[in-house]
Design a protein around this motif. Structure first.
Motif, PDB file in Angstrom:
ATOM      1  N   ASP A   2       0.932  -1.288   0.162  1.00 56.13           N
ATOM      2  CA  ASP A   2       0.000   0.011  -0.029  1.00 56.13           C
ATOM      3  C   ASP A   2       0.943   1.281   0.068  1.00 56.13           C
ATOM      4  O   ASP A   2       0.414   2.245  -0.607  1.00 56.13           O
ATOM      5  CB  ASP A   2      -0.752   0.054   1.274  1.00 56.13           C
ATOM      6  CG  ASP A   2      -2.012  -1.157   1.202  1.00 56.13           C
ATOM      7  OD1 ASP A   2      -2.251  -1.586   0.287  1.00 56.13           O
ATOM      8  OD2 ASP A   2      -2.724  -1.281   2.385  1.00 56.13           O
ATOM      9  N   LEU A   5       2.933   1.645  -3.139  1.00 61.89           N
ATOM     10  CA  LEU A   5       2.063   2.286  -4.503  1.00 61.89           C
ATOM     11  C   LEU A   5       1.447   3.875  -4.040  1.00 61.89           C
ATOM     12  O   LEU A   5       1.308   4.515  -5.056  1.00 61.89           O
ATOM     13  CB  LEU A   5       0.694   1.540  -4.542  1.00 61.89           C
ATOM     14  CG  LEU A   5       0.929   0.026  -5.273  1.00 61.89           C
ATOM     15  CD1 LEU A   5      -0.276  -0.739  -5.305  1.00 61.89           C
ATOM     16  CD2 LEU A   5       1.010   0.365  -6.893  1.00 61.89           C
ATOM     17  N   ALA A   6       1.313   4.015  -3.013  1.00 65.64           N
ATOM     18  CA  ALA A   6       0.865   5.471  -2.731  1.00 65.64           C
ATOM     19  C   ALA A   6       1.946   6.356  -2.911  1.00 65.64           C
ATOM     20  O   ALA A   6       1.671   7.465  -3.466  1.00 65.64           O
ATOM     21  CB  ALA A   6       0.688   5.698  -1.056  1.00 65.64           C
ATOM     22  N   GLN A  73      -3.723   0.978  -6.810  1.00 70.00           N
ATOM     23  CA  GLN A  73      -4.021   1.512  -5.752  1.00 70.00           C
ATOM     24  C   GLN A  73      -5.049   1.458  -5.045  1.00 70.00           C
ATOM     25  O   GLN A  73      -5.369   1.106  -3.921  1.00 70.00           O
ATOM     26  CB  GLN A  73      -3.262   3.171  -5.416  1.00 70.00           C
ATOM     27  CG  GLN A  73      -3.077   3.561  -4.091  1.00 70.00           C
ATOM     28  CD  GLN A  73      -2.699   4.831  -3.776  1.00 70.00           C
ATOM     29  OE1 GLN A  73      -2.735   5.755  -4.830  1.00 70.00           O
ATOM     30  NE2 GLN A  73      -2.520   5.345  -2.801  1.00 70.00           N
TER      31      GLN A  73
END
Length: 76
Positions: A2, A5-6, A73
């Motif tokens: 997470d 990807l962020a 995402q």
């Protein structure tokens, strides 16, 4: 995954705001493709039918990469 990807999405958003139609360099694209491969493996599927990674022969634009990263995402 997470957080990675962020971070990528954030960075490509910044690039896209300045130069959305500029091609991504090979170094960045290789990193993006590695992260996408890990995401596909973690998800057990690809969020975009028929897509698993970017083609390094035809470099995508910053906005193309941002679009794909945002879709990935959203799956996490």
């Amino acid at each position: 995954m997470d957080k990675t990807l962020a971070t990528l999405t954030f960075e490509f958003r910044r690039l896209s705001e300045k130069k959305p139609n500029d091609a991504v360099n090979e170094f960045k694209l290789n990193i993006v493709n590695k992260i996408l491969a890990e995401a596909n493996n973690e998800l057990g599927r690809t969020p975009i039918e028929g897509f698993s990674q970017f083609n390094t022969d035809t470099l995508p634009t910053n906005s193309d990469v941002l679009f794909v990263l945002a879709l990935y995402q959203d799956c996490f």
